[in-house]
Design a protein around this motif. Structure first.
Motif, PDB file in Angstrom:
ATOM      1  N   PRO A  69      -5.364  18.761  -1.716  1.00  0.00           N
ATOM      2  CA  PRO A  69      -5.652  17.425  -2.226  1.00  0.00           C
ATOM      3  C   PRO A  69      -5.300  16.390  -1.172  1.00  0.00           C
ATOM      4  CG  PRO A  69      -3.654  18.305  -3.218  1.00  0.00           C
ATOM      5  CD  PRO A  69      -4.275  19.427  -2.442  1.00  0.00           C
ATOM      6  N   GLY A  70      -6.025  15.280  -1.157  1.00  0.00           N
ATOM      7  CA  GLY A  70      -5.805  14.281  -0.117  1.00  0.00           C
ATOM      8  C   GLY A  70      -5.919  12.876  -0.644  1.00  0.00           C
ATOM      9  N   LEU A  71      -6.109  11.948   0.280  1.00  0.00           N
ATOM     10  CA  LEU A  71      -6.146  10.536  -0.091  1.00  0.00           C
ATOM     11  C   LEU A  71      -7.348  10.201  -0.958  1.00  0.00           C
ATOM     12  CD1 LEU A  71      -5.128   8.942   3.348  1.00  0.00           C
ATOM     13  CD2 LEU A  71      -3.658   9.555   1.410  1.00  0.00           C
ATOM     14  N   ASP A  72      -8.418  10.994  -0.852  1.00  0.00           N
ATOM     15  CA  ASP A  72      -9.594  10.697  -1.681  1.00  0.00           C
ATOM     16  C   ASP A  72      -9.349  10.960  -3.158  1.00  0.00           C
ATOM     17  OD1 ASP A  72      -9.279  13.387  -1.301  1.00  0.00           O
ATOM     18  OD2 ASP A  72     -11.409  13.811  -0.963  1.00  0.00           O
ATOM     19  N   GLY A  73      -8.249  11.632  -3.491  1.00  0.00           N
ATOM     20  CA  GLY A  73      -7.938  11.885  -4.896  1.00  0.00           C
ATOM     21  C   GLY A  73      -7.044  10.833  -5.517  1.00  0.00           C
ATOM     22  N   LEU A  74      -6.634   9.814  -4.751  1.00  0.00           N
ATOM     23  CA  LEU A  74      -5.740   8.787  -5.298  1.00  0.00           C
ATOM     24  C   LEU A  74      -6.386   7.959  -6.415  1.00  0.00           C
ATOM     25  CD1 LEU A  74      -3.976   7.507  -2.038  1.00  0.00           C
ATOM     26  CD2 LEU A  74      -3.132   9.143  -3.733  1.00  0.00           C
ATOM     27  N   PRO A  75      -7.677   7.609  -6.322  1.00  0.00           N
ATOM     28  CA  PRO A  75      -8.269   6.861  -7.456  1.00  0.00           C
ATOM     29  C   PRO A  75      -8.208   7.633  -8.764  1.00  0.00           C
ATOM     30  CG  PRO A  75      -9.644   6.636  -5.498  1.00  0.00           C
ATOM     31  CD  PRO A  75      -8.604   7.664  -5.171  1.00  0.00           C
ATOM     32  N   ASP A  76      -8.366   8.949  -8.719  1.00  0.00           N
ATOM     33  CA  ASP A  76      -8.271   9.734  -9.953  1.00  0.00           C
ATOM     34  C   ASP A  76      -6.864   9.679 -10.526  1.00  0.00           C
ATOM     35  OD1 ASP A  76     -10.927  10.418  -9.663  1.00  0.00           O
ATOM     36  OD2 ASP A  76     -10.484  12.274  -8.581  1.00  0.00           O
ATOM     37  N   LEU A  77      -5.851   9.703  -9.655  1.00  0.00           N
ATOM     38  CA  LEU A  77      -4.478   9.589 -10.149  1.00  0.00           C
ATOM     39  C   LEU A  77      -4.248   8.232 -10.817  1.00  0.00           C
ATOM     40  CD1 LEU A  77      -2.409  11.149  -7.182  1.00  0.00           C
ATOM     41  CD2 LEU A  77      -3.026  12.221  -9.357  1.00  0.00           C
ATOM     42  N   ARG A 131      -8.151   5.078   6.313  1.00  0.00           N
ATOM     43  CA  ARG A 131      -9.396   5.804   6.074  1.00  0.00           C
ATOM     44  C   ARG A 131      -9.177   7.302   5.958  1.00  0.00           C
ATOM     45  NH1 ARG A 131     -13.845   2.881  10.072  1.00  0.00           N
ATOM     46  NH2 ARG A 131     -13.746   0.790   9.099  1.00  0.00           N
ATOM     47  N   GLN A 132      -8.409   7.850   6.875  1.00  0.00           N
ATOM     48  CA  GLN A 132      -8.208   9.296   6.853  1.00  0.00           C
ATOM     49  C   GLN A 132      -6.828   9.633   7.385  1.00  0.00           C
ATOM     50  OE1 GLN A 132     -11.122  11.106   9.389  1.00  0.00           O
ATOM     51  NE2 GLN A 132     -10.449  10.051  11.236  1.00  0.00           N
ATOM     52  N   ALA A 133      -6.379  10.843   7.076  1.00  0.00           N
ATOM     53  CA  ALA A 133      -5.083  11.339   7.515  1.00  0.00           C
ATOM     54  C   ALA A 133      -5.190  12.847   7.695  1.00  0.00           C
ATOM     55  CB  ALA A 133      -3.995  11.002   6.490  1.00  0.00           C
ATOM     56  N   PRO A 134      -4.325  13.459   8.491  1.00  0.00           N
ATOM     57  CA  PRO A 134      -4.325  14.920   8.602  1.00  0.00           C
ATOM     58  C   PRO A 134      -4.166  15.570   7.228  1.00  0.00           C
ATOM     59  CG  PRO A 134      -2.918  13.958  10.295  1.00  0.00           C
ATOM     60  CD  PRO A 134      -3.330  12.839   9.382  1.00  0.00           C
ATOM     61  N   PRO A 135      -4.758  16.749   7.032  1.00  0.00           N
ATOM     62  CA  PRO A 135      -4.703  17.374   5.695  1.00  0.00           C
ATOM     63  C   PRO A 135      -3.299  17.491   5.128  1.00  0.00           C
ATOM     64  CG  PRO A 135      -6.231  18.555   7.123  1.00  0.00           C
ATOM     65  CD  PRO A 135      -5.548  17.550   7.989  1.00  0.00           C
ATOM     66  N   ALA A 136      -2.348  17.907   5.952  1.00  0.00           N
ATOM     67  CA  ALA A 136      -0.984  18.076   5.434  1.00  0.00           C
ATOM     68  C   ALA A 136      -0.387  16.741   5.024  1.00  0.00           C
ATOM     69  CB  ALA A 136      -0.107  18.758   6.493  1.00  0.00           C
ATOM     70  N   VAL A 137      -0.612  15.703   5.816  1.00  0.00           N
ATOM     71  CA  VAL A 137      -0.079  14.379   5.481  1.00  0.00           C
ATOM     72  C   VAL A 137      -0.777  13.828   4.241  1.00  0.00           C
ATOM     73  CG1 VAL A 137       0.237  12.021   6.323  1.00  0.00           C
ATOM     74  CG2 VAL A 137       0.517  13.953   7.882  1.00  0.00           C
ATOM     75  N   GLY A 138      -2.113  14.005   4.162  1.00  0.00           N
ATOM     76  CA  GLY A 138      -2.831  13.548   2.975  1.00  0.00           C
ATOM     77  C   GLY A 138      -2.356  14.239   1.710  1.00  0.00           C
ATOM     78  N   ALA A 139      -2.101  15.561   1.805  1.00  0.00           N
ATOM     79  CA  ALA A 139      -1.607  16.289   0.631  1.00  0.00           C
ATOM     80  C   ALA A 139      -0.223  15.805   0.227  1.00  0.00           C
ATOM     81  CB  ALA A 139      -1.588  17.789   0.926  1.00  0.00           C
ATOM     82  N   ALA A 140       0.647  15.561   1.231  1.00  0.00           N
ATOM     83  CA  ALA A 140       1.988  15.069   0.914  1.00  0.00           C
ATOM     84  C   ALA A 140       1.930  13.698   0.248  1.00  0.00           C
ATOM     85  CB  ALA A 140       2.831  15.022   2.196  1.00  0.00           C
ATOM     86  N   ALA A 141       1.087  12.790   0.785  1.00  0.00           N
ATOM     87  CA  ALA A 141       0.960  11.464   0.178  1.00  0.00           C
ATOM     88  C   ALA A 141       0.414  11.567  -1.247  1.00  0.00           C
ATOM     89  CB  ALA A 141       0.044  10.596   1.046  1.00  0.00           C
ATOM     90  N   TYR A 142      -0.563  12.434  -1.461  1.00  0.00           N
ATOM     91  CA  TYR A 142      -1.142  12.622  -2.798  1.00  0.00           C
ATOM     92  C   TYR A 142      -0.069  13.056  -3.787  1.00  0.00           C
ATOM     93  CZ  TYR A 142      -4.099  14.629  -6.482  1.00  0.00           C
ATOM     94  OH  TYR A 142      -4.668  14.945  -7.683  1.00  0.00           O
ATOM     95  N   ARG A 143       0.726  14.078  -3.395  1.00  0.00           N
ATOM     96  CA  ARG A 143       1.744  14.587  -4.319  1.00  0.00           C
ATOM     97  C   ARG A 143       2.852  13.562  -4.564  1.00  0.00           C
ATOM     98  NH1 ARG A 143      -0.857  18.307  -7.102  1.00  0.00           N
ATOM     99  NH2 ARG A 143      -1.504  20.115  -5.860  1.00  0.00           N
ATOM    100  N   ILE A 144       3.205  12.796  -3.545  1.00  0.00           N
ATOM    101  CA  ILE A 144       4.241  11.776  -3.744  1.00  0.00           C
ATOM    102  C   ILE A 144       3.760  10.707  -4.717  1.00  0.00           C
ATOM    103  CG2 ILE A 144       5.521   9.928  -2.584  1.00  0.00           C
ATOM    104  CD1 ILE A 144       5.650  11.745  -0.105  1.00  0.00           C
ATOM    105  N   VAL A 145       2.523  10.233  -4.537  1.00  0.00           N
ATOM    106  CA  VAL A 145       1.974   9.239  -5.467  1.00  0.00           C
ATOM    107  C   VAL A 145       1.851   9.828  -6.859  1.00  0.00           C
ATOM    108  CG1 VAL A 145      -0.073   7.847  -5.997  1.00  0.00           C
ATOM    109  CG2 VAL A 145       0.780   7.978  -3.652  1.00  0.00           C
TER     110      VAL A 145
END
Length: 413
Positions: free
Chosen positions: A284-292, A310-324
């Motif tokens: 999961p990444g930053l593109d899933g934040l609107p769904d959250l 706009r974009q982030a490395p997959p691992a960073v995007g996944a970490a940001a998604y889970r934190i949010v």
């Protein structure tokens, strides 16, 4: 029916013989199997060669009974040459020196001495080998001087063979140490690979545990809030039942369950795979934040979201998604009814700055602490970032994280 064996070619025979010879050379003489038996066979073989040399080489008078006794007895200590190499050398010299002094064929008695010298060199330190070599040459020349100066001079000229045998033993010893170091490095590398594999398995298990915690906590919280809404509508005024609101709450519950079921299936698929953990599906990444944010709004929160990246490395995007996701879950659960939550993500100087703030009351006193904050900090640390969480000075709760947008390898390159 007996199996048909392939014919043995001369090349295969020579190859197996060469492998046995190299194995014998590489093997540590102090730990080699069947050492006593092999040394006994060696002593018999060298004694037979010495007897034949005494018969056919004319560099001294023919051996008599005493000469044969000294010659054959000088080979007997070779049976224990690996256990006590220096004592074996002294015992051989004790028989060889009288043999030479009596003028018997000198060449016949050299084989046993060379084997004993080689054993001392191949099993001991170079300093001991050097001192033993000097001592043997000195004693041998001294014995020959008692016979004649010419014999002593001839032995001194032939002492190069003694030096050659000692150097051969030292070289073989160093070669064996080199081979042993290669084997030890290979074994250490194998152990390192096994430890790395175990570490990766442990990290993968921890990742799955964090994903399951975040997913289940978020989903169960939303279902609980939506169920409470439906129950409140049903019990508030049964005579004027708002069927549309109840139907919407139940539809939201069903959609949340479907979404959670799909994400749970994706998370658990890695447990069924037999290949590398890196073959799992997209994170999961930053593109899933609107769904959250939309899921939190359905649960009653007033969410405002600002994403300036706009974009982030997959691992960073996944970490940001889970934190949010975990921060929104905590806000819905603990911030009170209809909390105002603001989510901000921005990139500044190659670093992702993340914050989730609410105006609620925060977790109640005396509650059972969970693993949400711990999980969020682990998420941030897993990509080299940091996370802070705590009450705000003006009320509410805030989670802030700083996540680097470049991996270690990229920064070093």
């Amino acid at each position: 029916m007996m199996p048909v064996q392939a014919p043995t070619t001369p090349q295969a025979t020579w190859s197996r013989s060469a492998e046995r010879i190299m194995a014998a050379i590489n093997r540590d003489p102090l730990t080699a199997p069947h050492a006593l038996r092999n040394d006994a066979l060696l002593a018999v073989s060298v004694a037979a060669l010495a007897a034949a040399t005494a018969q056919f080489v004319d560099d001294g008078r023919r051996p008599e009974a005493l000469g044969w006794t000294l010659l054959l007895v000088s080979h007997l200590p070779l049976v224990w040459r690996r256990r006590r190499p220096v004592l074996v050398l002294l015992a051989v010299m004790a028989c060889v020196f009288p043999y030479h002094f009596l003028g018997y064929p000198h060449t016949a008695a050299t084989q046993a001495a060379y084997v004993a010298l080689y054993t001392v060199a191949v099993t001991g330190r170079p300093l001991r080998t050097f001192l033993v070599g000097i001592g043997v040459i000195t004693m041998a020349v001294g014995v020959m001087l008692t016979i004649s100066a010419q014999e002593a001079l001839g032995l001194l000229k032939a002492s190069g063979w003694v030096v050659a045998v000692l150097f051969l033993g030292v070289d073989v010893r160093f070669y064996r140490q080199y081979v042993a170091s290669i084997v030890e490095r290979a074994e250490r590398a194998e152990r390192t690979r096994e430890e790395e594999a175990r570490r990766r398995v442990a990290e993968e298990r921890l990742r799955i545990a964090r994903d399951l915690h975040d997913l289940l906590a978020h989903t169960i919280t939303l279902i609980g809030v939506q169920t409470s809404v439906a129950a409140h509508v049903l019990s508030a005024d049964p005579e004027r039942l708002d069927r549309e609101t109840v139907a919407k709450a139940l539809d939201d519950i069903a959609e949340t369950c479907r979404s959670a079921r799909g994400e749970l299936r994706t998370t658990l698929e890695v447990l069924r795979e037999h290949g590398s953990p890196d073959t799992r599906g997209p994170l999961p990444g930053l593109d899933g934040l609107p769904d959250l944010a939309e899921a939190a709004r359905l649960a009653g929160a007033r969410v405002e979201q600002t994403v300036r990246i706009r974009q982030a490395p997959p691992a960073v995007g996944a970490a940001a998604y889970r934190i949010v996701q975990e921060a929104l879950t905590n806000a819905v659960r603990h911030a009170g009814p209809e909390p105002a939550v603001r989510v901000e993500l921005a990139e500044r100087q190659g670093v992702l700055h993340l914050s989730v703030r609410d105006d609620g009351t925060g977790p109640g006193q005396g509650g059972t602490p969970g693993f949400g904050l711990v999980g969020m900090r682990e998420r941030a640390r897993s990509v080299g970032g940091t996370l802070d969480a705590g009450p705000r000075s003006g009320g509410g709760f805030e989670v802030t994280a700083v996540l680097p947008l470049t991996t270690t390898g990229e920064r070093d390159g």
